[in-house]
Design an enzyme around this catalytic site. Structure first.
Site, PDB file in Angstrom:
ATOM      1  N   GLY A 244     -10.857 -58.221  17.525  1.00 10.50           N
ATOM      2  CA  GLY A 244     -11.325 -58.143  18.898  1.00 10.50           C
ATOM      3  C   GLY A 244     -10.234 -58.219  19.949  1.00 10.50           C
TER       4      GLY A 244
ATOM      5  CG  ASN B  85      -8.310 -52.690  21.889  1.00 10.11           C
ATOM      6  OD1 ASN B  85      -7.286 -52.760  22.554  1.00 10.11           O
ATOM      7  ND2 ASN B  85      -8.400 -51.955  20.798  1.00 10.11           N
TER       8      ASN B  85
ATOM      9  NE  ARG C 181     -24.201 -43.269   9.514  1.00  6.43           N
ATOM     10  CZ  ARG C 181     -23.670 -42.560   8.523  1.00  6.43           C
ATOM     11  NH1 ARG C 181     -23.031 -43.175   7.547  1.00  6.43           N
ATOM     12  NH2 ARG C 181     -23.786 -41.242   8.491  1.00  6.43           N
TER      13      ARG C 181
ATOM     14  CG  MET D 164     -13.613 -50.787  11.768  1.00  6.74           C
ATOM     15  SD  MET D 164     -12.450 -49.655  12.558  1.00  6.74           S
ATOM     16  CE  MET D 164     -11.841 -48.765  11.134  1.00  6.74           C
ATOM     17  NE  ARG D 165     -21.091 -50.967   9.416  1.00  2.00           N
ATOM     18  CZ  ARG D 165     -21.157 -50.681   8.133  1.00  2.00           C
ATOM     19  NH1 ARG D 165     -21.510 -49.460   7.744  1.00  2.00           N
ATOM     20  NH2 ARG D 165     -20.902 -51.593   7.229  1.00  2.00           N
TER      21      ARG D 165
ATOM     22  CG  LEU E 123     -21.268 -44.560  16.714  1.00  3.52           C
ATOM     23  CD1 LEU E 123     -20.955 -44.479  18.189  1.00  3.52           C
ATOM     24  CD2 LEU E 123     -22.089 -45.814  16.417  1.00  3.52           C
TER      25      LEU E 123
ATOM     26  CG  ASN F 146     -13.160 -44.583  19.696  1.00  3.97           C
ATOM     27  OD1 ASN F 146     -13.305 -45.755  19.378  1.00  3.97           O
ATOM     28  ND2 ASN F 146     -12.404 -43.756  18.995  1.00  3.97           N
TER      29      ASN F 146
ATOM     30  CG  HIS G 289      -7.835 -42.599  17.486  1.00  2.00           C
ATOM     31  ND1 HIS G 289      -8.457 -42.997  16.320  1.00  2.00           N
ATOM     32  CD2 HIS G 289      -6.799 -41.802  17.121  1.00  2.00           C
ATOM     33  CE1 HIS G 289      -7.817 -42.448  15.291  1.00  2.00           C
ATOM     34  NE2 HIS G 289      -6.811 -41.728  15.755  1.00  2.00           N
TER      35      HIS G 289
END
Length: 203
Positions: free
Chosen positions: A14, A16, A68, A93-94, A96, A110, A112
């Site tokens: 965490g 960020n 999901r 880390m999933r 969408l 997001n 990256h």
């Protein structure tokens, strides 16, 4: 006028998320308020960080759901209930599904750890090192359902030094992320970001 209501999705330590909390405390998010942390790992350090910061937490275990889409439907209901206007993926880390991506298109970003479109997906820092680039960096982009493929909002470069390793480069990448992400959120909250197809302008 109330500030933009933000939900942060994260899976790990965490850092960020912490940068966003600090920016909010120092009034550097242009009034945006961190309303919710969504985490797929209830034991992750980011959950403790959120509770310490007074941010509500929606933590869940994906294995407890049939798909999901099933847990994203529950998340979506929670976001709507809270009037969330912006989703920030910060180390979530999933993958969408359209359940979340479609209703929040243009309102989901997001961060990256590479200069997209180079080195999408997992281990962007390691990919850059393996390729031998001299400059890498970080990207904040809109989420469009593809693999780190959405329109780019902002980027920050980081030079790769001779002899850099994952251990030496990663802290500089993370520092760039922690500087860029709150700035982008503040610009969005200020209404200073416009999207036209793949082109994004930031005032």
């Amino acid at each position: 006028m109330a500030g933009m209501r933000v939900a942060v999705f994260a899976s790990g330590f965490g850092s960020n998320f912490g940068a966003l909390v600090d920016a909010a405390k120092n009034q550097r998010l242009d009034g945006a308020s961190l309303e919710l942390l969504v985490c797929d790992k209830p034991e992750a350090p980011v959950v403790a960080r959120a509770r310490e910061a007074g941010v509500d937490v929606f933590a869940f275990r994906p294995k407890e759901y049939a798909s999901r889409e099933a847990y994203e439907t529950e998340i979506l209901a929670e976001l709507k209930r809270r009037g969330i206007e912006l989703i920030v993926l910060a180390g979530y880390m999933r993958i969408l599904t359209p359940v979340l991506v479609e209703p929040f298109f243009g309102r989901m970003i997001n961060v990256h750890p590479s200069l997209l479109p180079a080195f999408p997906g997992v281990n962007g820092i390691g990919q850059a090192l393996a390729y031998g680039v001299k400059v890498t960096g970080v990207t904040v982009h809109y989420v469009d359902g593809g693999l780190d493929s959405g329109p780019i909002i902002a980027q920050r470069t980081v030079e790769v030094a001779d002899g850099d390793t994952l251990e030496t480069l990663a802290p500089r990448i993370h520092a760039a992320e922690q500087a860029l992400l709150p700035w982008v959120v503040s610009r969005i909250a200020a209404g200073a970001v416009a999207i036209d197809g793949r082109h994004v302008s930031v005032k």
